[in-house]
Design a protein around this motif. Sequence first.
Motif, short mmCIF file in Angstrom:
data_model
loop_
_atom_site.label_atom_id
_atom_site.label_comp_id
_atom_site.label_asym_id
_atom_site.label_seq_id
_atom_site.Cartn_x
_atom_site.Cartn_y
_atom_site.Cartn_z
N LYS A 103 0.82 -1.22 0.00
CA LYS A 103 0.00 0.00 0.00
C LYS A 103 0.85 1.28 0.00
N GLU A 146 -1.18 7.68 -16.85
CA GLU A 146 -2.13 7.08 -15.90
C GLU A 146 -2.49 5.66 -16.33
N ALA A 172 -1.82 2.09 -14.36
CA ALA A 172 -2.90 1.14 -14.10
C ALA A 172 -2.52 -0.25 -14.60
N ASN A 191 -3.00 1.62 -8.17
CA ASN A 191 -4.39 2.07 -8.03
C ASN A 191 -4.41 3.46 -7.41
N ASN A 192 -5.61 4.00 -7.29
CA ASN A 192 -5.79 5.36 -6.75
C ASN A 192 -4.87 6.34 -7.48
N ALA A 233 0.18 7.72 -7.01
CA ALA A 233 -0.51 6.43 -7.12
C ALA A 233 -0.11 5.54 -5.95
#
Length: 328
Positions: free
Chosen positions: A225, A265, A269, A274-275, A326
């Motif tokens: 994360k 972006e 991905a 993510n995010n 990200a």
Amino acid sequence: MIDFQQLKNDLQHTPISHLGGFLIDAVSNKFANYTHGELAQWQQLLDSLPAVDASHIDLKDGVNIGSAADLSSQLSDNQVTQLIDQLKTLHPWRKGPFNLFGIDIDTEWRSDWKWDRLLPSISSLKNRTILDVGCGNGYHCWRMLGEGAKLVLGIDPSQKFLAQFSVMKKYLGQSPVHLLPLGIEDMPQDMENKGFDTVFSMGVLYHRKSPINHLMELKNLLGRKGELVLETLVIDGDENQVLLPKGRYAQMRNVWFIPSARALELWLAKCGFNNIRTVDINQTSLEEQRSTEWMHFHSLENYLDPENINKTIEGYSAPKRAIIVANK
């Protein structure tokens, strides 16, 4: 020039404590393979710098170490002049600015402007372990410490950048900030999610022959994360727009791929991030990148079309940079 014992001590009690031996071996191998360079000269310069105690240190609002009064009270006028001459020996100073005992090191880049653009849009750096890939002389590493980072590791293969960093390190003391003369290819290939809380890659992606590989390398260096802060050249356009310069771009030889922000972006991905959010797009101004007394080589104004500063001298769109954040 590198305090390996302090590096090991600072790595203790962090999620990346296992990196200590690997990093020391990597740097030792790098030094052993240097067949040329100026490390001995830079080390001699660092050893000859005068001892000066800083009355205050501010890394929150800039890299500000001590004051002019510290110099006048601790050094003679001749010693102050000699110190300034020693610092200028390390020309060119690219990233900054630094204020060292009232000496304004006015660098080519106003790197503080980039910092001000990105800081509101990233996670708090307090108590985080941070890697800055392609950190130059470590200016942003000190700003990261000013935001409360637990440990900051910068990597950049340039010997001169290491010397510039070491000047600040000398006067800032035992701070948990380290610069190692390594490239990302010298870092571990499999961190098994035991990586850094935040990884920065600023001004690197367009120099990589394989941008996707670079993004995957950055992902590997993040902990579970963890957050990536990516800053790079972009062009206007949709997710299918990518510029591959035929030759130089703004007089830079090693520019490979410049995607649109939307394409970048999409790349992130597909790499499993993510995010993903683009938090800033900014055309580099002649006030942000320019020649100075501390970097008197050609700079941005020499790389733009003199008749149209919105074009490079080669006819491409002028440098525009995006900051994308990200998570792993």
